[in-house]
Design an enzyme around this catalytic site. Sequence first.
Site, mmCIF file in Angstrom:
data_model
loop_
_atom_site.group_PDB
_atom_site.id
_atom_site.type_symbol
_atom_site.label_atom_id
_atom_site.label_comp_id
_atom_site.label_asym_id
_atom_site.label_seq_id
_atom_site.Cartn_x
_atom_site.Cartn_y
_atom_site.Cartn_z
ATOM 1 C CG ASP A 86 43.575 40.034 33.225
ATOM 2 O OD1 ASP A 86 43.639 39.867 31.988
ATOM 3 O OD2 ASP A 86 42.550 39.795 33.896
ATOM 4 C CD GLU A 149 39.627 36.339 29.948
ATOM 5 O OE1 GLU A 149 38.866 35.484 29.475
ATOM 6 O OE2 GLU A 149 40.357 36.127 30.961
#
Length: 395
Positions: A86, A149
């Site tokens: 991400d 994350e």
Amino acid sequence: MHAGDNLRPNLDRMIADLTTLTAFDTQNPPGREAPCAEFIAAQLEAVGFTVTLDRFEAHGLPDRVNVAARLENGPGPVFAFNTHMDVVPVGEGWSRPPLTLAEADGKLFARGACDAKGPLAAMLEALRLLAAQREAWSGTLLGVFVADEEVGSAGARRLAEQAPKIDLAIIGEPTSNRTIIAHKGSLRPIVRVKGTAAHSASPQLGVNAIFQTARLLPRIEALGEEIAARPPHPLVGGGSLTVTRANAGLADNMVPDQMELMLDRRMIPGEDEASATAEIEALLVAAREELGVEAEIVRFAPTTGGAAETLPDHPLVAAGRAAGRRHGAGEDDAPLGFSGACDLVHFRTLGAQGIVIGPGSIGVAHKPDEFVPIDEFEASARIYADVVLEMMPRA
């Protein structure tokens, strides 16, 4: 001659991988890592890894996926490469399309170029190189690439709950290819201060939660000052506590019956979430008893997690620093710390020894025109492979 001298990254292939990775729109929220995960899985399956895709939901959002690739190659430790798929939202201010990789002045530009799809592409290349020369190392090699994350580390937390055996790990984050061994952690409790609603024409009939909060804030500020005055960690500095959000009121003509504060508590190695939470709860108990302010922690906003460190004398640290020096990272006389948070903490929870290494600078991450220097990008694949060869030698 070093064992890794025979492992030569294919820069064109690395750039092609990074082009594909940055084109996947994994802005978080909502993440949508599944197509990116499927691409990674295909790359690693093609060179002999067994790959599992673990699909789950996080923060009410679907299509979150962790990639776990595994290559067993004789006896030895289990070594994991890890980073996240991400990226933060693109935002404004870009001078070029943010999800289309562009090359200029020896740099590769795109959202995620350094945080952390650049490290991810370099890890893919290192895994390919190591898979092609299995005679040079012994053990089990993992590629563990996770979701979320940037918001709450739901992917790494999920991995930790599954408790795989991992002995050694490199976490890919932008460090200019230098070896990081410690990082801060973060905790964001939401504190609700209670009042009693009333018509704003008769405020004396209620208890204004904003005024109650005003009585509480000096105590929070004082605790923050006390935390800041404590001995700092030698690599990451001191802990902290502050208020980053405040919200109250339902209507313009109504005394608010509650106010919510978001506290931001940064922890250093040696501190943990439980003790940091207990300290804030003790403050709220004292405010209730001494000031008559009713307040409680009602929930926690997502964060990456707690603080972590690997001891500087561990052989993995020496291997990372030696590989960095060998490939131009300019390692100085001591390993470094990271003021932000990352997923190293979740690998340390598993009992793994870990370091953080990756191309690019944290100073350009999360900004418009994020980039990774091409020379660092190529060098990072060499560094990753060298560390594995050092830590997993064939007997």
